[in-house]
Design a protein around this motif. Structure first.
Motif, PDB file in Angstrom:
ATOM      1  N   ALA A  25      -0.065   7.668   5.439  1.00 33.70           N
ATOM      2  CA  ALA A  25      -1.098   7.478   6.456  1.00 33.70           C
ATOM      3  C   ALA A  25      -2.451   7.180   5.815  1.00 33.70           C
ATOM      4  CB  ALA A  25      -1.196   8.714   7.349  1.00 33.70           C
ATOM      5  N   GLU A  26      -2.762   7.876   4.730  1.00 32.24           N
ATOM      6  CA  GLU A  26      -4.021   7.617   4.024  1.00 32.24           C
ATOM      7  C   GLU A  26      -4.049   6.207   3.446  1.00 32.24           C
ATOM      8  OE1 GLU A  26      -4.640  10.678   1.105  1.00 32.24           O
ATOM      9  OE2 GLU A  26      -4.786  12.240   2.632  1.00 32.24           O
ATOM     10  N   ALA A  55       0.811  -1.216   0.000  1.00 29.67           N
ATOM     11  CA  ALA A  55       0.000   0.000   0.000  1.00 29.67           C
ATOM     12  C   ALA A  55       0.846   1.269   0.000  1.00 29.67           C
ATOM     13  CB  ALA A  55      -0.937  -0.001   1.209  1.00 29.67           C
ATOM     14  N   VAL A  56       1.980   1.225   0.664  1.00 34.52           N
ATOM     15  CA  VAL A  56       2.809   2.424   0.837  1.00 34.52           C
ATOM     16  C   VAL A  56       3.845   2.571  -0.275  1.00 34.52           C
ATOM     17  CG1 VAL A  56       4.496   3.494   2.400  1.00 34.52           C
ATOM     18  CG2 VAL A  56       2.429   2.481   3.314  1.00 34.52           C
ATOM     19  N   GLN A  57       4.190   1.493  -0.942  1.00 32.69           N
ATOM     20  CA  GLN A  57       5.261   1.531  -1.934  1.00 32.69           C
ATOM     21  C   GLN A  57       5.047   2.570  -3.045  1.00 32.69           C
ATOM     22  OE1 GLN A  57       6.330  -2.234  -3.724  1.00 32.69           O
ATOM     23  NE2 GLN A  57       8.449  -1.812  -3.198  1.00 32.69           N
ATOM     24  N   LEU A  85       4.823  12.801   2.088  1.00 35.25           N
ATOM     25  CA  LEU A  85       4.939  11.349   2.196  1.00 35.25           C
ATOM     26  C   LEU A  85       4.172  10.838   3.410  1.00 35.25           C
ATOM     27  CD1 LEU A  85       6.177   8.562   1.555  1.00 35.25           C
ATOM     28  CD2 LEU A  85       8.180   9.272   2.854  1.00 35.25           C
ATOM     29  N   GLY A  86       4.327  11.502   4.535  1.00 33.75           N
ATOM     30  CA  GLY A  86       3.634  11.080   5.745  1.00 33.75           C
ATOM     31  C   GLY A  86       2.128  11.103   5.582  1.00 33.75           C
ATOM     32  N   ARG A  87       1.628  12.159   4.958  1.00 36.91           N
ATOM     33  CA  ARG A  87       0.179  12.285   4.774  1.00 36.91           C
ATOM     34  C   ARG A  87      -0.363  11.180   3.866  1.00 36.91           C
ATOM     35  NH1 ARG A  87      -0.243  17.060   2.331  1.00 36.91           N
ATOM     36  NH2 ARG A  87      -0.905  16.281   0.329  1.00 36.91           N
ATOM     37  N   PHE A  88       0.286  10.974   2.716  1.00 38.81           N
ATOM     38  CA  PHE A  88      -0.205   9.966   1.770  1.00 38.81           C
ATOM     39  C   PHE A  88       0.007   8.542   2.279  1.00 38.81           C
ATOM     40  CE2 PHE A  88      -0.011  13.516  -1.284  1.00 38.81           C
ATOM     41  CZ  PHE A  88      -1.311  13.435  -1.758  1.00 38.81           C
ATOM     42  N   GLY A 142      -6.588   3.251   4.680  1.00 32.80           N
ATOM     43  CA  GLY A 142      -7.460   2.548   3.749  1.00 32.80           C
ATOM     44  C   GLY A 142      -7.457   1.042   3.930  1.00 32.80           C
ATOM     45  N   LEU A 143      -6.424   0.520   4.586  1.00 29.10           N
ATOM     46  CA  LEU A 143      -6.352  -0.924   4.837  1.00 29.10           C
ATOM     47  C   LEU A 143      -7.256  -1.348   5.989  1.00 29.10           C
ATOM     48  CD1 LEU A 143      -2.509  -1.473   4.546  1.00 29.10           C
ATOM     49  CD2 LEU A 143      -4.253  -1.964   2.833  1.00 29.10           C
ATOM     50  N   LEU A 144      -7.571  -0.409   6.848  1.00 27.55           N
ATOM     51  CA  LEU A 144      -8.395  -0.731   8.015  1.00 27.55           C
ATOM     52  C   LEU A 144      -9.829  -0.494   7.661  1.00 27.55           C
ATOM     53  CD1 LEU A 144      -6.210   0.913  10.770  1.00 27.55           C
ATOM     54  CD2 LEU A 144      -6.263  -1.470  10.106  1.00 27.55           C
TER      55      LEU A 144
END
Length: 125
Positions: free
Chosen positions: A118-119, A27-29, A113-116, A123-125
């Motif tokens: 975290a989003e 998700a973060v990559q 980067l931190g904001r996106f 979204g995984l939860l």
């Protein structure tokens, strides 16, 4: 005296967290990749704006490391210019160079980067 606690919601949440933990990297990559590209482009733009270091701008590259959670940004040795970029950012022993800004692009991109990230995780939860 006994009490019964309904922990079904807590157990369901724990299960969702366990599933989400395995999906964080994927998700973060994309966010990490975009951040790496933005910082690389900022470094290359700095070098292009310098009369002396302009030829080295094309040597700046970025790679996502095998762990999938780290980005490496710097000179691509295959393109040459590693020592020249070091001079651009850190300066030379006898003076000169040192006009590049390593921290500015990183600090600017860290908030985004931190904001996106975290989003993406949310979204995984």
């Amino acid at each position: 005296m006994s009490a019964h606690l309904d922990t079904s919601e807590l157990e369901a949440f724990a299960t969702r967290l366990g599933v989400a933990a395995g999906q964080v990297r994927r998700a973060v990559q994309p966010t990490l990749s975009k951040a790496g590209l933005n910082v690389k482009d900022a470094y290359a733009a700095q070098a292009r704006s310098s009369r002396h270091f302009r030829p080295l701008a094309h040597t700046v590259s970025y790679d996502i490391l095998p762990d999938g959670m780290s980005v490496e940004i710097g000179p691509d040795r295959a393109r040459g210019g590693g020592a020249g970029l070091a001079g651009f950012f850190y300066g030379w022993p006898r003076g000169g160079g040192g006009s590049g800004d390593l921290d500015g692009p990183l600090e600017q991109e860290a908030a985004v980067l931190g904001r996106f990230a975290a989003e993406a995780i949310e979204g995984l939860l």
